[in-house]
Design an enzyme around this catalytic site. Structure first.
Site, short mmCIF file in Angstrom:
data_model
loop_
_atom_site.label_atom_id
_atom_site.label_comp_id
_atom_site.label_asym_id
_atom_site.label_seq_id
_atom_site.Cartn_x
_atom_site.Cartn_y
_atom_site.Cartn_z
N THR A 99 0.86 -1.18 0.00
CA THR A 99 0.00 0.00 0.00
C THR A 99 0.89 1.23 0.00
O THR A 99 1.78 1.36 0.84
CB THR A 99 -0.87 0.01 1.26
OG1 THR A 99 -1.58 -1.22 1.30
CG2 THR A 99 -1.83 1.17 1.27
N LEU A 151 -5.79 3.13 -0.42
CA LEU A 151 -5.81 4.01 0.75
C LEU A 151 -7.24 4.36 1.12
O LEU A 151 -7.63 4.38 2.28
CB LEU A 151 -5.05 5.32 0.47
CG LEU A 151 -3.53 5.29 0.43
CD1 LEU A 151 -3.00 6.71 0.24
CD2 LEU A 151 -2.96 4.71 1.72
N CYS A 190 -2.55 -1.68 9.06
CA CYS A 190 -2.93 -0.87 7.91
C CYS A 190 -3.75 0.38 8.22
O CYS A 190 -3.42 1.47 7.73
CB CYS A 190 -3.71 -1.72 6.92
SG CYS A 190 -2.69 -2.98 6.17
N LYS A 235 -2.02 3.58 9.74
CA LYS A 235 -0.93 3.99 8.84
C LYS A 235 -1.50 4.59 7.55
O LYS A 235 -1.05 5.64 7.08
CB LYS A 235 -0.07 2.76 8.53
CG LYS A 235 0.85 2.87 7.34
CD LYS A 235 1.75 1.65 7.24
CE LYS A 235 1.11 0.43 6.62
NZ LYS A 235 0.92 0.48 5.17
N ARG A 242 0.24 -6.03 15.64
CA ARG A 242 0.66 -4.68 15.22
C ARG A 242 -0.48 -3.68 15.44
O ARG A 242 -1.60 -3.92 15.04
CB ARG A 242 1.11 -4.70 13.75
CG ARG A 242 2.44 -5.44 13.58
CD ARG A 242 2.85 -5.52 12.13
NE ARG A 242 1.96 -6.36 11.36
CZ ARG A 242 2.05 -6.52 10.03
NH1 ARG A 242 3.00 -5.88 9.36
NH2 ARG A 242 1.22 -7.30 9.39
C1 UDX Z 1 3.53 -4.65 4.16
C2 UDX Z 1 3.00 -3.23 4.32
O1 UDX Z 1 2.83 -3.00 5.71
C3 UDX Z 1 1.71 -3.02 3.62
O2 UDX Z 1 1.39 -1.66 3.59
C4 UDX Z 1 1.83 -3.45 2.26
O3 UDX Z 1 0.55 -3.45 1.67
C5 UDX Z 1 2.50 -4.78 2.08
O4 UDX Z 1 3.69 -4.89 2.85
P1 UDX Z 1 3.07 -6.84 5.48
O5 UDX Z 1 3.31 -7.93 4.51
O6 UDX Z 1 2.01 -7.04 6.52
O7 UDX Z 1 2.60 -5.52 4.75
O8 UDX Z 1 4.44 -6.36 6.11
P2 UDX Z 1 5.57 -7.23 6.74
O9 UDX Z 1 5.00 -8.47 7.35
O10 UDX Z 1 6.41 -6.31 7.55
O11 UDX Z 1 6.41 -7.72 5.45
C6 UDX Z 1 7.28 -6.96 4.71
C7 UDX Z 1 8.53 -7.80 4.46
O12 UDX Z 1 9.38 -7.12 3.53
C8 UDX Z 1 9.39 -8.09 5.70
O13 UDX Z 1 9.52 -9.47 5.88
C9 UDX Z 1 10.73 -7.42 5.39
O14 UDX Z 1 11.84 -8.11 5.91
C10 UDX Z 1 10.72 -7.41 3.88
N1 UDX Z 1 11.62 -6.42 3.29
C11 UDX Z 1 11.64 -5.14 3.73
C12 UDX Z 1 12.47 -6.79 2.24
O15 UDX Z 1 12.49 -7.95 1.85
N2 UDX Z 1 13.27 -5.85 1.66
C13 UDX Z 1 13.32 -4.56 2.11
O16 UDX Z 1 14.08 -3.75 1.58
C14 UDX Z 1 12.48 -4.20 3.18
C1 UDX Z 2 -7.78 -4.36 6.69
C2 UDX Z 2 -8.74 -4.35 5.50
O1 UDX Z 2 -9.98 -4.95 5.92
C3 UDX Z 2 -8.15 -5.09 4.33
O2 UDX Z 2 -9.00 -4.99 3.20
C4 UDX Z 2 -6.79 -4.49 3.99
O3 UDX Z 2 -6.17 -5.20 2.93
C5 UDX Z 2 -5.89 -4.49 5.20
O4 UDX Z 2 -6.52 -3.82 6.29
P1 UDX Z 2 -7.14 -6.09 8.57
O5 UDX Z 2 -6.45 -4.93 9.21
O6 UDX Z 2 -6.40 -7.36 8.41
O7 UDX Z 2 -7.64 -5.69 7.11
O8 UDX Z 2 -8.45 -6.44 9.43
P2 UDX Z 2 -9.94 -5.87 9.50
O9 UDX Z 2 -10.85 -7.02 9.52
O10 UDX Z 2 -10.21 -4.83 8.51
O11 UDX Z 2 -9.99 -5.24 10.96
C6 UDX Z 2 -9.25 -4.09 11.31
C7 UDX Z 2 -9.55 -3.68 12.73
O12 UDX Z 2 -10.87 -3.14 12.83
C8 UDX Z 2 -9.47 -4.81 13.75
O13 UDX Z 2 -8.84 -4.36 14.93
C9 UDX Z 2 -10.92 -5.15 14.02
O14 UDX Z 2 -11.12 -5.71 15.30
C10 UDX Z 2 -11.56 -3.78 13.90
N1 UDX Z 2 -13.00 -3.83 13.57
C11 UDX Z 2 -13.40 -4.31 12.35
C12 UDX Z 2 -13.95 -3.36 14.48
O15 UDX Z 2 -13.61 -2.90 15.58
N2 UDX Z 2 -15.27 -3.40 14.12
C13 UDX Z 2 -15.70 -3.89 12.93
O16 UDX Z 2 -16.92 -3.90 12.69
C14 UDX Z 2 -14.74 -4.36 12.01
#
Ligand code: UDX
Ligand code: UDX
Length: 464
Positions: A131, A220, A275, A278, A345
């Site tokens: 993202t 976003l 997400c 952020k 997170r």
């Molecule tokens: C991340 C972002 O938070 C999200 O906004 C985006 O949509 C997808 O990437 P997520 O997969 O949940 O989401 O993050 P994370 O679990 O931290 O994974 C990112 C990975 O990239 C880590 O394992 C990190 O070590 C790796 N990384 C980071 C690389 O391989 N190269 C780099 O230069 C930096």
């Molecule tokens: C979110 C988006 O749903 C997903 O599409 C995107 O790719 C990444 O971010 P995620 O953060 O994994 O996914 O979980 P989500 O189910 O959206 O919940 C986010 C937070 O909102 C959680 O803490 C959840 O407990 C809270 N939540 C969700 C509520 O408090 N009430 C609700 O009705 C729904």
């Protein structure tokens, strides 16, 4: 074996790992490789204990790993060998310099673009899966355009909409797949290649294409809209507590309007996860950057209400327990930011636990999947917290239970048994409205839900 396509993903995180596993599973004739700078993470993906917990992930990994799905460490070599490269590295909120606290930190993305540039020996399609702020593709293209010789790069945007805990189901049956590209001949050709991959299992009408900026911005905006619904319902939960209205009844009545819909209307202790916060802050920063202060303020209020909801929850615990928590034992039931994940997170549980500790409460944390991460998050408070997976042992000897995650298992707990093992008067603060409040009150608990009248034996103690 010769594969039809060779796909690489840089970043083996919550997004990169599961999304590539699904492509490998659905396209056995494609070779999918996932690399990461964190070699321990790659080892974990190659082990029996995956770094990410997702229902159904293990099964898919077992079917694909070492057949057409590979987790590797030789990033440079993999860049050379693959033609389609997904970039799924993290883009956290910037903690320094201009935009600190709001803007996205794009250093990992830029480093990755430079790495791709340096090691490519043939044309590549580079796909933003992370993202990102709208217009990031422009920076990516500019870096890649400095390639020597004839190597060309097409940059696409393909944001991932899966949610944690339901990632595999979301990936297998997405509401939509969004692919943005430049509308040039070569951009459209690259776009078509990516459409072909998803069309192997996603109905074509669900694969939507757009210009690259719309695609970047849509991700976003989707997250901002979802978070805004949570803040909207949480703001009304505060009003319910003042007026004896019941937030579940209000949400049901409102959500049955087809124009509004019933999803994302569950009141609670506020949203967490990597997400929502952020991405909204990033949107706020972008709006300010373009001089749209009113728009920025509008979206920032979503985050403010989220913080307010957590503060209200703490204030309720303190007020209801006679304005002192010092020396009292509080059992936190659930630490992950939502059910069915070990991810902590931005979990509201981190903030709430710290506030409880600041009141000198003794905290016992229980969670079926997140205790390891909880101990990392709260490492600076080591010694002040106990971690006990079994909820019955965790609750024993406590003055109060605070339910912070909507794990299914908490609905089914034997609260009679728990009550017997707790200090009286015993309290439950149901931060997710998941248990039977009346039943628990009848057992003897004083029960404080969110957005509903408290069931308390202490007359005159208001919820907030
Ligand atoms: C991340 C972002 O938070 C999200 O906004 C985006 O949509 C997808 O990437 P997520 O997969 O949940 O989401 O993050 P994370 O679990 O931290 O994974 C990112 C990975 O990239 C880590 O394992 C990190 O070590 C790796 N990384 C980071 C690389 O391989 N190269 C780099 O230069 C930096
Ligand atoms: C979110 C988006 O749903 C997903 O599409 C995107 O790719 C990444 O971010 P995620 O953060 O994994 O996914 O979980 P989500 O189910 O959206 O919940 C986010 C937070 O909102 C959680 O803490 C959840 O407990 C809270 N939540 C969700 C509520 O408090 N009430 C609700 O009705 C729904």
């Amino acid at each position: 074996m010769k594969f039809k396509k060779n796909i690489l993903c840089i970043g083996a995180g919550y997004v990169g790992g599961p999304s590539m596993a699904m492509i490998a599973y659905k396209c056995p004739d494609y070779r999918v490789t996932v690399v990461d700078i964190n070699s321990a993470r790659i080892d974990a993906w190659n082990s029996a204990e995956l770094p990410v917990y997702e229902p159904g992930l293990n099964e898919i990994i077992k079917k694909t790993r070492s057949k057409n799905l590979f987790f590797a460490k030789d990033i440079e070599n993999q860049i050379k060998e693959n033609d389609i490269i997904f970039v799924s590295v993290n883009t956290p909120t910037k903690t320094f310099g201009d935009g600190a606290g709001k803007a996205s930190d794009l250093q990992f993305l830029e480093k990755t673009a430079r790495q791709i540039l340096e090691h490519s020996q043939s044309p590549k399609i580079v796909i933003e899966k992370s993202t990102l702020p709208v217009k990031t593709a422009l920076a990516m293209e500019r870096i890649l355009a400095s390639a020597k010789g004839k190597i060309t790069f097409d940059v696409l945007s393909n944001p991932e909409f899966m949610a944690e805990g339901t990632a595999m189901a979301d990936l297998e049956n997405p509401d939509r797949v969004l692919i943005g590209s430049r509308e040039t001949e070569s951009g459209l050709k690259a776009r078509a290649q990516l459409v072909d991959i998803y069309a192997r299992w996603v109905p074509v009408k669900k694969i939507i294409t757009s210009n690259i900026w719309s695609s970047e911005l849509s991700k976003l905006v989707a997250n901002a809209f979802l978070a805004q619904r949570v803040s909207s319902i949480n703001s009304i939960s505060a009003l319910c507590e003042k007026t004896d209205a019941d937030i579940s009844e209000v949400a049901r009545a409102v959500g049955m309007d087809g124009r509004i819909g019933s999803k994302f209307l569950k009141a609670g202790i506020g949203f967490g996860g990597s997400c929502f916060k952020k991405d909204i802050l990033n949107l706020v920063y972008l709006c300010s950057y373009y001089g749209l202060q009113e728009v920025a303020d509008y979206w920032e209020s979503v985050v403010k209400i989220n913080e307010y909801q957590q503060d209200r929850f703490i204030a309720n615990i303190l007020g209801s327990m006679f304005n002192t928590l010092a020396g009292k034992k509080i059992c936190v039931l659930g630490f992950s930011f939502k059910a069915d994940t070990g991810d902590t997170r931005e979990s509201p549980a981190i903030y709430i636990t710290r506030k409880l500790l600041a009141e000198h409460a003794q905290v016992v944390i229980s969670d079926p999947k997140a205790l390891k991460n909880a101990a990392i998050d709260l490492a600076s408070d080591k010694g002040k917290i106990s971690y006990i997976e079994d909820p019955y042992s965790a609750a024993s000897g406590c003055h109060a239970l605070a339910i912070l995650t909507d794990w299914e298992l908490y609905r089914k707990l034997d609260f009679q048994k728990i009550y017997k093992s707790m200090v009286r008067p015993a309290f439950i603060f149901d931060g997710r409205n998941i248990i039977d409040h009346k039943k628990c009150f009848d057992i003897g608990f004083n029960v404080y839900p969110i957005g509903k009248p408290a069931l308390s034996r202490f007359e005159g103690q208001s919820s907030f």
